[in-house]
Write a protein that holds these residues in place. Sequence first.
Motif, PDB file in Angstrom:
ATOM      1  N   SER A  13       1.052  -1.144  -0.143  1.00  0.00           N
ATOM      2  CA  SER A  13       0.094  -0.042  -0.269  1.00  0.00           C
ATOM      3  C   SER A  13       0.454   1.345   0.044  1.00  0.00           C
ATOM      4  CB  SER A  13      -0.807  -0.264   1.728  1.00  0.00           C
ATOM      5  OG  SER A  13      -0.289   0.516   2.243  1.00  0.00           O
ATOM      6  N   LEU A  14       0.881   2.035  -1.051  1.00  0.00           N
ATOM      7  CA  LEU A  14       1.266   3.691  -0.707  1.00  0.00           C
ATOM      8  C   LEU A  14       0.670   3.792   0.483  1.00  0.00           C
ATOM      9  CD1 LEU A  14       1.185   7.030  -1.209  1.00  0.00           C
ATOM     10  CD2 LEU A  14      -1.077   7.504  -0.603  1.00  0.00           C
ATOM     11  N   GLU A  15       0.499   3.189   2.029  1.00  0.00           N
ATOM     12  CA  GLU A  15       0.619   3.956   3.256  1.00  0.00           C
ATOM     13  C   GLU A  15       2.045   3.546   3.663  1.00  0.00           C
ATOM     14  OE1 GLU A  15      -3.649   5.131   1.797  1.00  0.00           O
ATOM     15  OE2 GLU A  15      -2.250   2.861   2.304  1.00  0.00           O
ATOM     16  N   GLU A  16       2.304   1.984   3.743  1.00  0.00           N
ATOM     17  CA  GLU A  16       3.402   1.399   3.978  1.00  0.00           C
ATOM     18  C   GLU A  16       4.293   2.013   3.069  1.00  0.00           C
ATOM     19  OE1 GLU A  16       4.927  -2.759   4.573  1.00  0.00           O
ATOM     20  OE2 GLU A  16       3.038  -3.120   3.610  1.00  0.00           O
ATOM     21  N   ILE A  17       4.175   2.003   2.179  1.00  0.00           N
ATOM     22  CA  ILE A  17       5.733   3.023   1.744  1.00  0.00           C
ATOM     23  C   ILE A  17       6.146   4.136   1.977  1.00  0.00           C
ATOM     24  CG2 ILE A  17       6.553   3.284  -0.644  1.00  0.00           C
ATOM     25  CD1 ILE A  17       4.598   1.198  -2.262  1.00  0.00           C
ATOM     26  N   GLU A  18       5.295   5.193   2.117  1.00  0.00           N
ATOM     27  CA  GLU A  18       4.884   6.633   2.860  1.00  0.00           C
ATOM     28  C   GLU A  18       6.120   6.271   4.433  1.00  0.00           C
ATOM     29  OE1 GLU A  18       2.515  10.245   2.259  1.00  0.00           O
ATOM     30  OE2 GLU A  18       1.759   8.573   3.257  1.00  0.00           O
ATOM     31  N   SER A  19       5.193   4.944   4.796  1.00  0.00           N
ATOM     32  CA  SER A  19       6.003   5.144   6.459  1.00  0.00           C
ATOM     33  C   SER A  19       7.495   5.312   6.153  1.00  0.00           C
ATOM     34  CB  SER A  19       4.571   4.493   7.221  1.00  0.00           C
ATOM     35  OG  SER A  19       4.813   4.194   8.037  1.00  0.00           O
ATOM     36  N   VAL A  20       7.623   3.827   5.566  1.00  0.00           N
ATOM     37  CA  VAL A  20       8.706   3.614   5.601  1.00  0.00           C
ATOM     38  C   VAL A  20       9.614   5.133   4.723  1.00  0.00           C
ATOM     39  CG1 VAL A  20      10.532   2.137   4.184  1.00  0.00           C
ATOM     40  CG2 VAL A  20       8.845   1.009   4.836  1.00  0.00           C
TER      41      VAL A  20
ATOM     42  N   VAL B  54      17.310  -4.465  -6.431  1.00  0.00           N
ATOM     43  CA  VAL B  54      16.688  -2.942  -6.480  1.00  0.00           C
ATOM     44  C   VAL B  54      16.590  -2.230  -6.739  1.00  0.00           C
ATOM     45  CG1 VAL B  54      14.066  -2.905  -7.474  1.00  0.00           C
ATOM     46  CG2 VAL B  54      14.693  -4.990  -7.593  1.00  0.00           C
ATOM     47  N   SER B  55      17.047  -1.916  -5.171  1.00  0.00           N
ATOM     48  CA  SER B  55      16.741  -1.157  -4.838  1.00  0.00           C
ATOM     49  C   SER B  55      18.188   0.314  -4.399  1.00  0.00           C
ATOM     50  CB  SER B  55      16.573  -0.335  -2.830  1.00  0.00           C
ATOM     51  OG  SER B  55      17.120  -1.209  -2.283  1.00  0.00           O
ATOM     52  N   GLU B  56      19.158  -0.577  -3.866  1.00  0.00           N
ATOM     53  CA  GLU B  56      20.649  -0.232  -4.174  1.00  0.00           C
ATOM     54  C   GLU B  56      21.018   0.427  -5.485  1.00  0.00           C
ATOM     55  OE1 GLU B  56      18.844  -3.628  -3.463  1.00  0.00           O
ATOM     56  OE2 GLU B  56      20.898  -3.917  -2.661  1.00  0.00           O
ATOM     57  N   PRO B  57      21.001  -0.474  -6.627  1.00  0.00           N
ATOM     58  CA  PRO B  57      21.653  -0.026  -8.209  1.00  0.00           C
ATOM     59  C   PRO B  57      20.220   0.623  -8.489  1.00  0.00           C
ATOM     60  CG  PRO B  57      20.205  -3.392  -8.499  1.00  0.00           C
ATOM     61  CD  PRO B  57      20.394  -2.255  -7.074  1.00  0.00           C
ATOM     62  N   ALA B  58      19.344   0.841  -8.733  1.00  0.00           N
ATOM     63  CA  ALA B  58      18.111   1.186  -9.424  1.00  0.00           C
ATOM     64  C   ALA B  58      18.751   3.399  -8.509  1.00  0.00           C
ATOM     65  CB  ALA B  58      16.727   1.448  -8.666  1.00  0.00           C
TER      66      ALA B  58
ATOM     67  N   GLU C 142      22.726   2.276   2.051  1.00  0.00           N
ATOM     68  CA  GLU C 142      22.616   1.276   0.634  1.00  0.00           C
ATOM     69  C   GLU C 142      21.779   0.415   0.784  1.00  0.00           C
ATOM     70  OE1 GLU C 142      25.436  -2.402  -0.814  1.00  0.00           O
ATOM     71  OE2 GLU C 142      26.165  -1.322   0.967  1.00  0.00           O
ATOM     72  N   LYS C 143      21.212  -0.182   2.060  1.00  0.00           N
ATOM     73  CA  LYS C 143      19.351  -0.881   1.768  1.00  0.00           C
ATOM     74  C   LYS C 143      19.237  -0.560   3.510  1.00  0.00           C
ATOM     75  CE  LYS C 143      19.903  -5.248   0.762  1.00  0.00           C
ATOM     76  NZ  LYS C 143      19.747  -7.075  -0.260  1.00  0.00           N
ATOM     77  N   ARG C 144      17.790  -0.766   3.307  1.00  0.00           N
ATOM     78  CA  ARG C 144      17.080  -1.253   4.315  1.00  0.00           C
ATOM     79  C   ARG C 144      15.694  -1.914   4.185  1.00  0.00           C
ATOM     80  NH1 ARG C 144      15.993   3.441   8.488  1.00  0.00           N
ATOM     81  NH2 ARG C 144      18.234   2.605   8.727  1.00  0.00           N
ATOM     82  N   LYS C 145      15.340  -2.927   4.830  1.00  0.00           N
ATOM     83  CA  LYS C 145      14.188  -4.071   4.541  1.00  0.00           C
ATOM     84  C   LYS C 145      13.456  -3.317   5.529  1.00  0.00           C
ATOM     85  CE  LYS C 145      11.888  -8.434   3.451  1.00  0.00           C
ATOM     86  NZ  LYS C 145      11.313  -7.483   2.432  1.00  0.00           N
ATOM     87  N   SER C 146      12.424  -2.662   5.288  1.00  0.00           N
ATOM     88  CA  SER C 146      11.160  -3.034   6.667  1.00  0.00           C
ATOM     89  C   SER C 146       9.626  -3.485   5.585  1.00  0.00           C
ATOM     90  CB  SER C 146      11.338  -1.257   7.146  1.00  0.00           C
ATOM     91  OG  SER C 146       9.978  -1.167   7.559  1.00  0.00           O
TER      92      SER C 146
END
Length: 379
Positions: free
Chosen positions: A255-262, A332-336, A349-353
């Motif tokens: 969801s938008l809300e979860e991405i936005e919160s991170v 994905v997130s790091e090279p992008a 570099e990278k954080r997963k939540s």
Amino acid sequence: MSNPYAIVAITKHGVEAARKLQEKLPGSDLYYMKKFEQGDEGERGIQLFEGSVRLILPDLFQRYTGIIQFISLGAVVRMIAPILQDKKTDPGVVVVDDRAQFAISVLSGHLGGANELTRIVADLLGATPVVTTASDVQKTIPVDLFGRQFGWQIESFERATPVSAAVVNEEPVVIVQESGEENWWSFDKPLPDHFRVVGSADEALELRTEWPWNAALVVTHRLLSTEQELALLANGVLYRPKNIVLGIGCNRGTSLEEIESVITDTLQELNFSPKSVRNIASIDLKKDEQGLLDLCAKYGWGFDTYTPAELNEVPLANPSDTVFKFTGAYGVSEPAARLSSGASEWVLEKRKSGNVTISVAIVPSSPITSQLAGGVATS
């Protein structure tokens, strides 16, 4: 109307000049009194009106970003006075005399673009441009437009007026540039001696003991400390460059809300302003991910995507076989984030939540121009 400019005329000679201007000025609509009708108005999309031009001005103010009036200056001032709202929203107003000898910037010279429009109109008509804004006349930094060509956002207009006064009165002004494009000085002369450029807020505070500056222009993506804010913004303006790139990976349907919160939590931990986010970046498999699309729409951010092959060109310290299994990319997130920003390294570099993985990179600043050399305090 989708065009940005309205041209208005109320006299015979003014109409003739206005018709010529409309032919040469892209994105312009023409309005003049019906008694000067020439028969081709429908074909050319010219709007005719009857009665006082005063009656149509409120509507034009709402619909156009620039209004060019072939009307006497005094009359224009009296007509627009009751409908003025705010310098940040009022359109630019340019007045041209009946013989098209002078084009005069009247209202919203900077923010409304009237000064630039005045020069354009004057050039098209062979007229003399008249611009009285002090920063334009002196060829110095326009505080309310500083960095606008790069998309910098002013955090607050509260001190813009006194800071502008310090600039045009040639009082000592410190320019704190922690990030953002550095080729902002466009004049063919060195930066005047009453400006000093430093690379950090702390350096500006130290400089004050030996060079007491009266005002500050602060360019940073970073959240200032309480001490820095009190010292620099008591008579300063804060600008947010668009230089933060967020690499995002997420599970399908996040969801938008979860991405936005991170994102919010991550920027807060990094002490970064969300107003400096330029765009997000991800794998092309996510180009239709609704949560990401909604996020970009909400904040006006760009969205860059890359193929797995493009992402795999970026060396990773911890490539993931699991990510490769599902996406064809080892990350994905790091090279992008690296590819989109052009940075050689990450801030994060990278954080997963939860369902979201985030990486953060800063767009490198461009080299400072040689014209600044006379006014730079090197760090």
